[in-house]
Design a protein around this motif. Structure first.
Motif, PDB file in Angstrom:
ATOM      1  N   MET A   1      58.897 -54.270 115.623  1.00 42.25           N
ATOM      2  CA  MET A   1      59.605 -54.657 114.431  1.00 42.25           C
ATOM      3  C   MET A   1      60.676 -53.628 114.118  1.00 42.25           C
ATOM      4  N   SER A   2      60.318 -52.613 113.323  1.00 47.23           N
ATOM      5  CA  SER A   2      61.299 -51.575 113.035  1.00 47.23           C
ATOM      6  C   SER A   2      60.592 -50.278 112.674  1.00 47.23           C
ATOM      7  N   ILE A   3      61.339 -49.215 112.825  1.00 48.33           N
ATOM      8  CA  ILE A   3      60.851 -47.889 112.450  1.00 48.33           C
ATOM      9  C   ILE A   3      61.990 -47.213 111.710  1.00 48.33           C
ATOM     10  N   ASP A   4      61.722 -46.822 110.472  1.00 46.76           N
ATOM     11  CA  ASP A   4      62.717 -46.100 109.689  1.00 46.76           C
ATOM     12  C   ASP A   4      62.361 -44.628 109.674  1.00 46.76           C
ATOM     13  N   MET A  25      58.998 -46.260 119.685  1.00 48.88           N
ATOM     14  CA  MET A  25      58.591 -44.990 119.074  1.00 48.88           C
ATOM     15  C   MET A  25      59.287 -43.817 119.741  1.00 48.88           C
ATOM     16  N   SER A  26      59.283 -43.781 121.061  1.00 46.02           N
ATOM     17  CA  SER A  26      59.903 -42.641 121.745  1.00 46.02           C
ATOM     18  C   SER A  26      61.402 -42.584 121.456  1.00 46.02           C
ATOM     19  N   ASN A  27      62.064 -43.725 121.362  1.00 46.84           N
ATOM     20  CA  ASN A  27      63.495 -43.733 121.054  1.00 46.84           C
ATOM     21  C   ASN A  27      63.785 -43.208 119.660  1.00 46.84           C
ATOM     22  N   VAL A  28      62.931 -43.540 118.694  1.00 43.90           N
ATOM     23  CA  VAL A  28      63.122 -43.014 117.337  1.00 43.90           C
ATOM     24  C   VAL A  28      62.980 -41.496 117.329  1.00 43.90           C
ATOM     25  N   PHE A  29      61.992 -40.980 118.037  1.00 44.82           N
ATOM     26  CA  PHE A  29      61.809 -39.530 118.054  1.00 44.82           C
ATOM     27  C   PHE A  29      62.938 -38.825 118.800  1.00 44.82           C
ATOM     28  N   LYS A  30      63.520 -39.476 119.804  1.00 45.99           N
ATOM     29  CA  LYS A  30      64.709 -38.909 120.457  1.00 45.99           C
ATOM     30  C   LYS A  30      65.879 -38.860 119.477  1.00 45.99           C
ATOM     31  N   LEU A  67      56.039 -36.265 123.343  1.00 52.63           N
ATOM     32  CA  LEU A  67      56.560 -35.377 122.297  1.00 52.63           C
ATOM     33  C   LEU A  67      56.306 -33.918 122.642  1.00 52.63           C
ATOM     34  N   GLY A  68      55.160 -33.629 123.267  1.00 52.41           N
ATOM     35  CA  GLY A  68      54.826 -32.259 123.628  1.00 52.41           C
ATOM     36  C   GLY A  68      55.774 -31.658 124.653  1.00 52.41           C
ATOM     37  N   LYS A  69      56.467 -32.506 125.411  1.00 48.09           N
ATOM     38  CA  LYS A  69      57.432 -32.025 126.397  1.00 48.09           C
ATOM     39  C   LYS A  69      58.795 -31.723 125.790  1.00 48.09           C
ATOM     40  N   LEU A  70      58.993 -32.133 124.545  1.00 51.61           N
ATOM     41  CA  LEU A  70      60.265 -31.884 123.860  1.00 51.61           C
ATOM     42  C   LEU A  70      60.138 -30.620 123.018  1.00 51.61           C
ATOM     43  N   ASP A  71      60.971 -29.634 123.285  1.00 53.98           N
ATOM     44  CA  ASP A  71      60.870 -28.340 122.599  1.00 53.98           C
ATOM     45  C   ASP A  71      60.847 -28.472 121.084  1.00 53.98           C
ATOM     46  N   ALA A  72      61.602 -29.410 120.552  1.00 60.06           N
ATOM     47  CA  ALA A  72      61.689 -29.558 119.093  1.00 60.06           C
ATOM     48  C   ALA A  72      60.348 -29.905 118.463  1.00 60.06           C
ATOM     49  N   PHE A  73      59.443 -30.521 119.221  1.00 59.86           N
ATOM     50  CA  PHE A  73      58.157 -30.924 118.663  1.00 59.86           C
ATOM     51  C   PHE A  73      57.041 -29.918 118.924  1.00 59.86           C
ATOM     52  N   ARG A  74      57.263 -28.977 119.813  1.00 61.41           N
ATOM     53  CA  ARG A  74      56.235 -27.959 120.038  1.00 61.41           C
ATOM     54  C   ARG A  74      56.152 -27.091 118.789  1.00 61.41           C
TER      55      ARG A  74
END
Length: 107
Positions: A1-4, A25-30, A67-74
């Motif tokens: 559906m959507s993610i805001d 979900m992964s696209n929103v976090f990117k 997410l754990g592989k993305l420095d911003a989320f560690r």
């Protein structure tokens, strides 16, 4: 559906509505980590009160690993809000365990 998502100073509020696939979900976090208003480590409030979608545990684990592989989320801090006594609440607790295994702090 959507993610805001919205950014309020140092807090990112993520709100999914209805069904959202792993890619959504992964696209929103990117998008979140590419937003210039976001600074690492990120503080996230994940508001799951507007969805009743219960992804399989493998998908939750894959999202935490992604997410754990993305420095911003560690080292990021997560708070997850869901209605108690629902499947989403139980899955939120499961995601917290997966997130903590990836150096994120989840409550």
């Amino acid at each position: 559906m959507s993610i805001d998502y919205s950014i309020d100073e140092e807090l990112v509020v993520v709100t999914p509505y209805g069904f959202n696939a792993f890619d959504d979900m992964s696209n929103v976090f990117k998008k979140i980590i590419s937003d210039p208003a976001v600074n690492a480590p990120i503080k996230i409030l994940f508001d799951a009160r507007h969805t009743d979608y219960g992804p399989p545990s493998e998908e939750l684990e894959a999202l935490a690993e992604f997410l754990g592989k993305l420095d911003a989320f560690r080292g990021s801090r997560w708070a997850i809000v869901a209605h108690p006594e629902t499947l989403v609440f139980g899955l939120a607790r499961m995601f917290c365990c997966f997130a903590e295994s990836q150096a994120m702090v989840a409550d």
